[in-house]
Design a protein around this motif. Structure first.
Motif, PDB file in Angstrom:
ATOM      1  N   GLU A  34     -30.361  19.248   8.433  1.00 58.80           N
ATOM      2  CA  GLU A  34     -30.780  20.579   7.978  1.00 58.80           C
ATOM      3  C   GLU A  34     -32.214  20.481   7.498  1.00 58.80           C
ATOM      4  OE1 GLU A  34     -29.619  23.839   4.569  1.00 58.80           O
ATOM      5  OE2 GLU A  34     -28.163  22.337   5.156  1.00 58.80           O
ATOM      6  N   MET A  35     -33.062  21.388   7.985  1.00 60.58           N
ATOM      7  CA  MET A  35     -34.468  21.361   7.624  1.00 60.58           C
ATOM      8  C   MET A  35     -35.110  22.697   7.947  1.00 60.58           C
ATOM      9  SD  MET A  35     -35.989  19.088  10.762  1.00 60.58           S
ATOM     10  CE  MET A  35     -37.626  19.216  10.148  1.00 60.58           C
ATOM     11  N   LYS A  36     -36.380  22.814   7.625  1.00 58.22           N
ATOM     12  CA  LYS A  36     -37.155  24.003   7.960  1.00 58.22           C
ATOM     13  C   LYS A  36     -37.943  23.699   9.225  1.00 58.22           C
ATOM     14  CE  LYS A  36     -40.121  27.391   5.778  1.00 58.22           C
ATOM     15  NZ  LYS A  36     -40.854  27.732   4.561  1.00 58.22           N
ATOM     16  N   CYS A  37     -37.802  24.548  10.228  1.00 63.36           N
ATOM     17  CA  CYS A  37     -38.486  24.339  11.496  1.00 63.36           C
ATOM     18  C   CYS A  37     -39.997  24.433  11.288  1.00 63.36           C
ATOM     19  CB  CYS A  37     -38.035  25.368  12.527  1.00 63.36           C
ATOM     20  SG  CYS A  37     -38.877  25.200  14.115  1.00 63.36           S
ATOM     21  N   LEU A  38     -40.718  23.487  11.871  1.00 57.46           N
ATOM     22  CA  LEU A  38     -42.174  23.474  11.734  1.00 57.46           C
ATOM     23  C   LEU A  38     -42.848  24.567  12.549  1.00 57.46           C
ATOM     24  CD1 LEU A  38     -42.563  19.606  12.101  1.00 57.46           C
ATOM     25  CD2 LEU A  38     -42.505  20.938   9.995  1.00 57.46           C
ATOM     26  N   HIS A  39     -42.149  25.111  13.555  1.00 57.73           N
ATOM     27  CA  HIS A  39     -42.748  26.087  14.452  1.00 57.73           C
ATOM     28  C   HIS A  39     -42.417  27.526  14.060  1.00 57.73           C
ATOM     29  CE1 HIS A  39     -43.774  22.685  16.979  1.00 57.73           C
ATOM     30  NE2 HIS A  39     -42.503  22.298  16.917  1.00 57.73           N
ATOM     31  N   CYS A  40     -41.113  27.814  13.820  1.00 56.18           N
ATOM     32  CA  CYS A  40     -40.720  29.197  13.516  1.00 56.18           C
ATOM     33  C   CYS A  40     -40.465  29.422  12.026  1.00 56.18           C
ATOM     34  CB  CYS A  40     -39.490  29.593  14.336  1.00 56.18           C
ATOM     35  SG  CYS A  40     -37.994  28.660  13.941  1.00 56.18           S
ATOM     36  N   GLN A  41     -40.566  28.384  11.209  1.00 56.51           N
ATOM     37  CA  GLN A  41     -40.437  28.454   9.746  1.00 56.51           C
ATOM     38  C   GLN A  41     -39.068  28.959   9.273  1.00 56.51           C
ATOM     39  OE1 GLN A  41     -42.882  27.151   7.853  1.00 56.51           O
ATOM     40  NE2 GLN A  41     -43.902  26.678   9.772  1.00 56.51           N
ATOM     41  N   GLN A  42     -38.021  28.756  10.067  1.00 58.07           N
ATOM     42  CA  GLN A  42     -36.659  29.144   9.690  1.00 58.07           C
ATOM     43  C   GLN A  42     -35.897  27.928   9.179  1.00 58.07           C
ATOM     44  OE1 GLN A  42     -35.399  32.311   9.818  1.00 58.07           O
ATOM     45  NE2 GLN A  42     -37.498  32.912  10.347  1.00 58.07           N
ATOM     46  N   GLN A  43     -34.952  28.132   8.263  1.00 59.15           N
ATOM     47  CA  GLN A  43     -34.073  27.070   7.786  1.00 59.15           C
ATOM     48  C   GLN A  43     -32.981  26.859   8.839  1.00 59.15           C
ATOM     49  OE1 GLN A  43     -34.875  25.485   5.042  1.00 59.15           O
ATOM     50  NE2 GLN A  43     -33.146  24.097   4.978  1.00 59.15           N
ATOM     51  N   ILE A  44     -32.916  25.669   9.435  1.00 56.79           N
ATOM     52  CA  ILE A  44     -32.039  25.428  10.586  1.00 56.79           C
ATOM     53  C   ILE A  44     -31.285  24.112  10.432  1.00 56.79           C
ATOM     54  CG2 ILE A  44     -33.426  26.717  12.262  1.00 56.79           C
ATOM     55  CD1 ILE A  44     -34.142  23.496  12.986  1.00 56.79           C
ATOM     56  N   VAL A  45     -30.288  23.934  11.294  1.00 56.96           N
ATOM     57  CA  VAL A  45     -29.641  22.636  11.518  1.00 56.96           C
ATOM     58  C   VAL A  45     -30.000  22.262  12.944  1.00 56.96           C
ATOM     59  CG1 VAL A  45     -27.460  21.403  11.694  1.00 56.96           C
ATOM     60  CG2 VAL A  45     -27.769  23.119   9.919  1.00 56.96           C
ATOM     61  N   THR A  46     -30.605  21.099  13.133  1.00 53.81           N
ATOM     62  CA  THR A  46     -31.149  20.732  14.436  1.00 53.81           C
ATOM     63  C   THR A  46     -30.052  20.518  15.480  1.00 53.81           C
ATOM     64  OG1 THR A  46     -31.148  18.384  13.874  1.00 53.81           O
ATOM     65  CG2 THR A  46     -33.152  19.617  13.412  1.00 53.81           C
ATOM     66  N   GLU A  47     -30.397  20.802  16.734  1.00 54.16           N
ATOM     67  CA  GLU A  47     -29.536  20.484  17.869  1.00 54.16           C
ATOM     68  C   GLU A  47     -29.976  19.126  18.391  1.00 54.16           C
ATOM     69  OE1 GLU A  47     -30.261  23.618  20.649  1.00 54.16           O
ATOM     70  OE2 GLU A  47     -28.805  24.950  19.719  1.00 54.16           O
TER      71      GLU A  47
END
Length: 141
Positions: free
Chosen positions: A75-88
């Motif tokens: 779980e992190m903040k995407c560097l490109h879209c700045q959304q809080q995500i869980v990576t695929e």
């Protein structure tokens, strides 16, 4: 063989009273330490640095440290879209898989040299953002 004047070596168990002991021993107590654990899916750590000058003139700088991504989703903040995500995650063939394939081929085991290209343990892990589909990190073996 023991002489009559010597005492036997110490054994674990209840303490014995010895009257002919020429020296005193101290009891040592030990504290157990907690074992370090592996933590996945950490939240990013936010550190702020404020200098003497920047308190009155400029806002403080905020440094965000992203969690270390390995072979599991994080779980992190995407560097490109700045959304809080869980990576695929997606397994891709990397240099370690090709190296294992080459080493097995060097020993003339041709039928088995392509097995590392099929094993997940030999492949690299690519982390992507589920929103913008951009590559965030590649975990190399």
């Amino acid at each position: 063989m023991m002489d009559k004047g010597q005492s036997p070596p110490p054994y674990p168990g209840p303490p014995m009273v010895q009257t002919n002991n020429p020296y005193q021993t101290q009891q040592v107590s030990y504290q157990t330490q907690p074992a370090p654990g592996v933590v996945y899916n950490q939240q990013p750590v936010i550190l702020s640095t404020i200098t003497q000058e920047s308190q009155s003139t400029a806002p403080a700088q905020v440094v965000v440290i992203q969690p270390q991504l390995t072979e599991v989703s994080g779980e992190m903040k995407c560097l490109h879209c700045q959304q809080q995500i869980v990576t695929e995650t997606k397994y891709i063939i990397g240099m370690s898989a090709w190296f294992c394939c080459f080493i097995i081929g060097m020993f003339l085991l041709w039928p088995f040299c392509f097995i590392p290209l099929c094993l997940k343990a030999c492949k690299d892990v690519e982390h992507r953002c589920p929103n913008c589909k951009k590559v965030i990190h590649i975990y190399r073996r």
